[in-house]
Design an enzyme around this catalytic site. Structure first.
Site, mmCIF file in Angstrom:
data_model
loop_
_atom_site.group_PDB
_atom_site.id
_atom_site.type_symbol
_atom_site.label_atom_id
_atom_site.label_comp_id
_atom_site.label_asym_id
_atom_site.label_seq_id
_atom_site.Cartn_x
_atom_site.Cartn_y
_atom_site.Cartn_z
ATOM 1 N N PRO A 2 0.817 -1.212 0.000
ATOM 2 C CA PRO A 2 0.000 0.000 0.000
ATOM 3 C C PRO A 2 0.854 1.268 0.000
ATOM 4 C CG PRO A 2 -0.775 -1.569 1.649
ATOM 5 C CD PRO A 2 0.558 -2.062 1.173
ATOM 6 N N GLU A 3 0.639 2.113 -0.988
ATOM 7 C CA GLU A 3 1.286 3.425 -1.042
ATOM 8 C C GLU A 3 0.199 4.444 -1.328
ATOM 9 O OE1 GLU A 3 5.064 3.553 -3.064
ATOM 10 O OE2 GLU A 3 5.488 1.454 -2.614
ATOM 11 N N LYS A 51 -0.586 8.371 2.781
ATOM 12 C CA LYS A 51 -0.916 6.972 3.018
ATOM 13 C C LYS A 51 -2.007 6.809 4.078
ATOM 14 C CE LYS A 51 3.830 5.445 2.053
ATOM 15 N NZ LYS A 51 4.954 4.646 2.581
#
Length: 265
Positions: A2-3, A51
């Protein structure tokens, strides 16, 4: 991994299902929020900040908590995900991984294995330490460039990962951005064209913000999406040299980096 683009896409899915909707049932499955209940409140917005993901919730007529407005703040860390299901649809991950369930009349949003999950009355203040968000609709690069250039002696790979300088870049993108700009992640910031690096970061993340398969090469086949990340020992798509992997210290921890020494020296 996840970014910023992953979180942006998650916020878009949640927004479509929750924005403006009244919560008919909420369930928190972590000890710190075990007694929290947002049932009866209305979701006023869903947004990503780097994020981080924020679900803003208003008050309700029968709410006696004294909170006129509260935000559910989450961070996916390494394993987290938000899924949206029509009511009655089977979850795509095991129930024991669920940390929060938000239900409306038609949909259910489930946060799985979230690294951070908290309720806050001051979300924007809490996240004020972050640098400019690369995926913000109001993006303007000047401040991000200034913050990164102020770290003149720091490796560019470390600076790109520091969310206090610019928000949204993770380990995948820092390896790919350094390759695309032909600089080793260990090169000091003072020797890097920071303006060009930041411009590329914005363009690459923006292009991927709603894609189901992230790509930096322009190709979508599973084995063709990345230039260097995850490709240790494989041949560089540009020069044919073996891709290398190493560690680069980043804000108190070592994180893996991938690079082509021939192309990036």
């Amino acid at each position: 991994m996840p970014e910023g683009d992953t979180v942006f896409a998650a916020a878009a899915r949640l927004r479509a299902a929750l924005d403006g909707q009244r919560l008919t049932r909420t369930q928190f499955r972590i000890p710190s929020l075990a007694t929290a209940d947002l049932t009866g409140r209305t979701v006023t917005s869903v947004r990503s900040v780097g994020k981080h993901l924020l679900i803003d919730v208003g008050g309700s007529d029968d709410d006696d908590s004294g909170l006129a407005r509260v935000s559910l703040h989450s961070h996916l860390k390494m394993e987290g995900a938000w899924h949206v299901h029509p009511i009655g649809t089977k979850w795509r991950r095991p129930g024991y991984q669920a940390r929060v369930v938000l239900r409306t009349a038609t949909h259910e949003a489930v946060g799985f294995d979230l690294g951070i999950l908290e309720l806050t009355e001051t979300p924007d203040q809490d996240l004020a330490y972050l640098g400019p968000d690369l995926l913000s609709a109001e993006w303007e690069p000047t401040e991000a460039i200034r913050r990164i250039e102020a770290r003149a002696d720091e490796p560019i790979g470390t600076a790109l990962l520091d969310q206090r300088l610019v928000a949204g870049i993770g380990n995948v993108y820092r390896s790919e951005l350094c390759f695309l700009r032909r600089v080793l992640p260990t090169r000091p910031v003072r020797e890097v064209d920071v303006t060009a690096m930041v411009d590329l970061a914005r363009r690459v993340l923006w292009a991927n913000r709603l894609r189901t398969a992230r790509t930096t090469t322009g190709q979508t086949a599973p084995n063709a999406r990345m230039w260097v990340y995850g490709r240790r020992g494989q041949l560089c798509r540009r020069c044919g040299s073996p891709i290398e992997r190493d560690q680069l210290g980043s804000i108190g921890e070592d994180r893996v980096i991938y690079f082509c020494r021939q192309c990036q020296s």
